[in-house]
Design an enzyme around this catalytic site. Sequence first.
Site, PDB file in Angstrom:
ATOM      1  N   LYS A  54       0.893  -0.962  -0.077  1.00 39.82           N
ATOM      2  CA  LYS A  54       0.321  -0.122  -0.459  1.00 39.82           C
ATOM      3  C   LYS A  54       0.633   1.160  -0.055  1.00 39.82           C
ATOM      4  O   LYS A  54       0.783   2.824  -0.743  1.00 39.82           O
ATOM      5  CB  LYS A  54      -0.745  -0.179   0.857  1.00 39.82           C
ATOM      6  N   GLN A  98      -4.371  -0.817   9.657  1.00 39.51           N
ATOM      7  CA  GLN A  98      -4.148  -1.988   8.917  1.00 39.51           C
ATOM      8  C   GLN A  98      -4.983  -3.260  10.654  1.00 39.51           C
ATOM      9  O   GLN A  98      -4.600  -3.180  11.336  1.00 39.51           O
ATOM     10  CB  GLN A  98      -2.836  -3.028   8.601  1.00 39.51           C
ATOM     11  N   ASP A 121     -10.794   3.468   4.159  1.00 37.31           N
ATOM     12  CA  ASP A 121     -11.081   2.067   3.751  1.00 37.31           C
ATOM     13  C   ASP A 121     -13.186   2.020   3.646  1.00 37.31           C
ATOM     14  O   ASP A 121     -13.244   0.715   3.929  1.00 37.31           O
ATOM     15  CB  ASP A 121     -11.176   1.385   5.305  1.00 37.31           C
TER      16      ASP A 121
HETATM   17  N1  GUN Z   1      -7.045  -6.668   6.874  1.00 31.85           N
HETATM   18  C1  GUN Z   1      -7.598  -7.029   5.675  1.00 31.85           C
HETATM   19  N2  GUN Z   1      -7.888  -5.947   4.056  1.00 31.85           N
HETATM   20  C2  GUN Z   1      -8.129  -4.900   5.028  1.00 31.85           C
HETATM   21  C3  GUN Z   1      -8.437  -3.767   4.465  1.00 31.85           C
HETATM   22  O1  GUN Z   1      -9.389  -3.507   3.222  1.00 31.85           O
HETATM   23  N3  GUN Z   1      -8.783  -3.072   5.577  1.00 31.85           N
HETATM   24  C4  GUN Z   1      -7.737  -2.745   6.649  1.00 31.85           C
HETATM   25  N4  GUN Z   1      -7.606  -1.610   6.930  1.00 31.85           N
HETATM   26  N5  GUN Z   1      -7.561  -3.536   7.036  1.00 31.85           N
HETATM   27  C5  GUN Z   1      -7.212  -5.332   6.492  1.00 31.85           C
END
Ligand code: GUN
Length: 296
Positions: A54, A98, A121
């Site tokens: 990311k 995350q 998100d």
């Molecule tokens: N962990 C796995 N997928 C995601 C996501 O789309 N967003 C976040 N914040 N954590 C994750």
Amino acid sequence: MTATIIDGKARADRMVQEVTERTARLKAEHGVVPGLAVILVGSDAASQVYVASKSRRAAACGFHSVQNDMAETTSEAELLAQVEAFNADPAIHGILVQLPLPAHIDAGKVIQSIDPDKDVDGFHFINVGRLGTGETDTALVPCTPAGSMLLLEDVAGHDLSGKTAVVVGRSNIVGKPMFNLLLKANATVTIAHSRTPDLPGLCRSADIVVAAIGRPGFIRGDWIKPGATVIDVGINRIDAPEKGEGKTRLVGDVDFAGASAVAGAITPVPGGVGPMTIAMLMANTLRAAEHSVAVS
Ligand code: GUN
């Protein structure tokens, strides 16, 4: 019949290209550089890989990219203080914490502490509510369903009037937002889950099947209506002894070999929905930055 294979990698690359161009324009015209802050708590190996990609993508788009790796022992109060600091920082337009978080931290409380306009998100109640009421112009939409919808639109168009869709899985991150996006596009939508009777029959009735359950190859080829569009959100790592001892491979929630012989179009795993998730995170961050200009 053999299905069209939907190329999520190519679509994601196009999206990132567009985000990069719009980022350059935003900077030239308004002096604003989109800022994305990613917070990782602890040292979960899979999360470290996701977070690194990311941050890398964000930098490649021309964003101001900040990553804060916090210790496993970080307290809830310390994490909340970090979110508050990013909420107050005008150089940051998107905040991603995350998941999963260590068990001693209340993930819900942390998510709800994020400024809804920086919630890239799309997990904050305000954004859930905006999407649920069809306010898609202002909602930040969760990245995986948003990306799934773009792939679906490429093959089925923006208006799904007259089409039936079955979403298998009722999670807050995929199933429920996907339901709302399909409904907004005028599809007739059913959410199926572990308590749904005759799931094969229900899937067989659908023009669109979205699989988001996290069980490898669960949806069989003979559950798919001939010509249907299949969006496979699952990413499951399974043993692959045929590749050598200890080897693994990624598969979706759909039996790809069986379904691709029947469907009209299908997303592969890997290379389908997966690459779209990070691309949509970039798109959400850019939108948040553009919005900050429009409202300031
Ligand atoms: N962990 C796995 N997928 C995601 C996501 O789309 N967003 C976040 N914040 N954590 C994750």
